[in-house]
Write an enzyme that holds these catalytic residues in place. Structure first.
Site, PDB file in Angstrom:
ATOM      1  N   LYS A 188     106.899 -40.869 -10.931  1.00  0.00           N
ATOM      2  CA  LYS A 188     108.117 -40.335 -11.547  1.00  0.00           C
ATOM      3  C   LYS A 188     107.877 -38.890 -11.992  1.00  0.00           C
ATOM      4  O   LYS A 188     106.773 -38.370 -11.901  1.00  0.00           O
ATOM      5  CB  LYS A 188     108.545 -41.206 -12.724  1.00  0.00           C
ATOM      6  CG  LYS A 188     108.394 -42.696 -12.497  1.00  0.00           C
ATOM      7  CD  LYS A 188     109.336 -43.250 -11.431  1.00  0.00           C
ATOM      8  CE  LYS A 188     108.882 -44.636 -11.032  1.00  0.00           C
ATOM      9  NZ  LYS A 188     109.915 -45.557 -10.700  1.00  0.00           N
TER      10      LYS A 188
HETATM   11  C1  LIG Z   1     109.832 -47.031 -11.051  1.00  0.00           C
HETATM   12  C2  LIG Z   1     111.112 -47.714 -11.266  1.00  0.00           C
HETATM   13  C3  LIG Z   1     111.220 -48.799 -12.159  1.00  0.00           C
HETATM   14  C4  LIG Z   1     110.033 -49.407 -12.856  1.00  0.00           C
HETATM   15  O1  LIG Z   1     109.345 -48.521 -13.695  1.00  0.00           O
HETATM   16  P1  LIG Z   1     107.912 -48.989 -14.294  1.00  0.00           P
HETATM   17  O2  LIG Z   1     107.645 -47.979 -15.359  1.00  0.00           O
HETATM   18  O3  LIG Z   1     106.928 -48.909 -13.185  1.00  0.00           O
HETATM   19  O4  LIG Z   1     108.070 -50.353 -14.818  1.00  0.00           O
HETATM   20  C5  LIG Z   1     112.461 -49.360 -12.351  1.00  0.00           C
HETATM   21  N1  LIG Z   1     113.546 -48.905 -11.706  1.00  0.00           N
HETATM   22  C6  LIG Z   1     113.490 -47.862 -10.844  1.00  0.00           C
HETATM   23  C7  LIG Z   1     114.729 -47.397 -10.186  1.00  0.00           C
HETATM   24  C8  LIG Z   1     112.272 -47.244 -10.589  1.00  0.00           C
HETATM   25  O5  LIG Z   1     112.220 -46.228  -9.725  1.00  0.00           O
END
Ligand SMILES: *Cc1c(COP(=O)(O)O)cnc(C)c1O
Length: 406
Positions: A188
């Site tokens: 992210k």
């Molecule tokens: C990465 C992601 C998640 C999960 O995030 P984590 O921090 O890994 O639990 C949920 N929804 C979307 C759309 C994502 O891209």
């Protein structure tokens, strides 16, 4: 030609955080509730809430944890229906199942956004909550969604895991629903390895989520609103829920919080650069008759660190797979959501959620929608290499399929 860049490498963590981490290594002060005040996790919560313009933030171990706690904080009866998009990451239906609720998938169109007719049809009175995933930063029609949900009195949880920095009519994504959830996992915009945060203006929801995240005994005293200690609504909410709720221990450590805080000043630049890079590659791909990048909705300003595009007139799955292979031969890894094995974003791989109604548009989209990472650090040369490889790969497959005739 420049060699295709490695788009999976992370960026270095800003050196500004080294001294603070060194201090933590010396003191061993990694737990958010050890210090009387100003622990890195608490500072992160205040800074993130201020950045988003919300009253409260709660930092937790992942965006999945934030989604789960948001659902738990709504105190829905077990088994209650929760609408989620048919195109999202497996973490989203998982958080619903984790909260002992029932996910109902909504159809998603070729532009990766929720089909509003299907959404409206499924928003029945027995729905207890809606999770909107701004998948890969693509924002569905939030005006229509909020109007329908507000009229029905159904709370909206925004899954903005991958959408930090995206705006809708100038408003920050993640601040439109009752609660917004973000991720600090490595892929992210802000990378702490793992981590997540939820933002809300709702004192009661925040208090419930704080306690369930693992603020045992009176540790909730270390959570404050923008006005510091004299937030009566919050104090009353904590008093109301003391000893009433399970403690799931989904906390964030000070080390992770320090990594996130060091990157917050960079968010604006990353968003700006990501948008420029994305639009540069999108313009090039759109010039090919075989590739199309769906435009953003008019109200949306995106903050992309990847690009999604559809294969046009690729009639067979074999041709679509041949495209991915031709791109890979040029050094660019393309993931076709519905054609890469066991993809966690293809809903038929979520076998743990039980039977769902048909999602015809989502299926069609997943079989031709391609995903390529575009980290904001890439140079124009590297972007050219990626775009040219994709265009050449598509042309090669289409030329081949014409030559053999079908
Ligand atoms: C990465 C992601 C998640 C999960 O995030 P984590 O921090 O890994 O639990 C949920 N929804 C979307 C759309 C994502 O891209």
């Amino acid at each position: 030609m420049t060699q295709a860049p490695n788009v999976y490498d992370a960026e270095p963590i800003p050196a500004s955080v080294r001294a603070e981490i060194e201090k933590m290594l010396q003191t061993g002060d990694l737990f958010r509730y050890t210090a009387a005040e100003n622990a890195p996790v608490s500072l992160l919560e205040r800074e993130f809430a201020d950045m988003m313009g919300t009253k409260y933030a709660l930092a937790v171990s992942s965006c999945s944890a934030a989604l789960f706690l948001s659902l738990e904080a709504l105190a829905l009866e077990p088994g209650t229906k929760v609408l989620i998009p048919g195109f999202t990451f497996a973490a989203v239906p998982s958080s619903v199942v984790h909260a002992k609720l029932t996910p109902i998938l909504v159809d998603v169109a070729a532009n990766y956004r929720i089909d509003m007719a299907d959404f409206e049809a499924k928003l029945t009175p027995d729905v207890g909550a809606v999770i909107i995933s701004h998948m890969r930063g693509h924002t569905s029609d939030m005006d229509a969604i909020m109007a329908l949900c507000d009229a029905a009195g159904i709370p909206v949880i925004e899954d903005a895991a991958h959408s930090l920095g995206t705006t809708w009519n100038g408003q920050k994504i993640g601040t439109m629903g009752r609660v917004g959830c973000f991720s600090f996992q490595s892929y992210k915009l802000v990378n702490a390895g793992e981590g997540g945060i939820l933002v809300t203006d709702d004192a009661d929801l925040l208090a419930r989520a704080v306690i369930m995240s693992g603020a045992y005994e009176h540790n909730w005293k270390k959570h404050q609103g923008p006005g510091g200690a004299d937030d009566t609504a919050l104090a009353e909410a904590f008093a109301r829920w003391q000893n009433e709720l399970p403690l799931y221990n989904l906390r964030l450590s000070n080390l992770s919080a320090a990594l996130v805080r060091a990157q917050l000043p960079e968010v604006e630049t990353r968003v700006r650069k990501g948008r420029i890079n994305h639009d540069y590659v999108a313009d090039k791909l759109n010039a090919s008759p075989w590739l199309s990048v769906p435009p953003a909705l008019p109200a949306e300003k995106r903050a992309p660190d990847s690009i999604q595009f559809n294969l046009e007139e690729f009639l067979s799955d074999e041709d679509a797979i041949a495209f991915a292979e031709a791109a890979a031969a040029r050094g660019v890894k393309v993931q076709i959501f519905g054609l890469s094995e066991d993809n966690a974003r293809a809903f038929w791989n979520w076998k743990f959620i039980g039977p769902q109604g048909p999602l015809p548009q989502t299926v069609n989209m997943l079989m031709r929608a391609c995903d390529v990472r575009l980290p904001t650090r890439l140079t124009t040369d590297e972007l050219d290499t990626i775009a040219d490889a994709l265009i050449a790969a598509a042309a090669e497959v289409k030329a081949g399929s014409r030559a053999y005739g079908t």
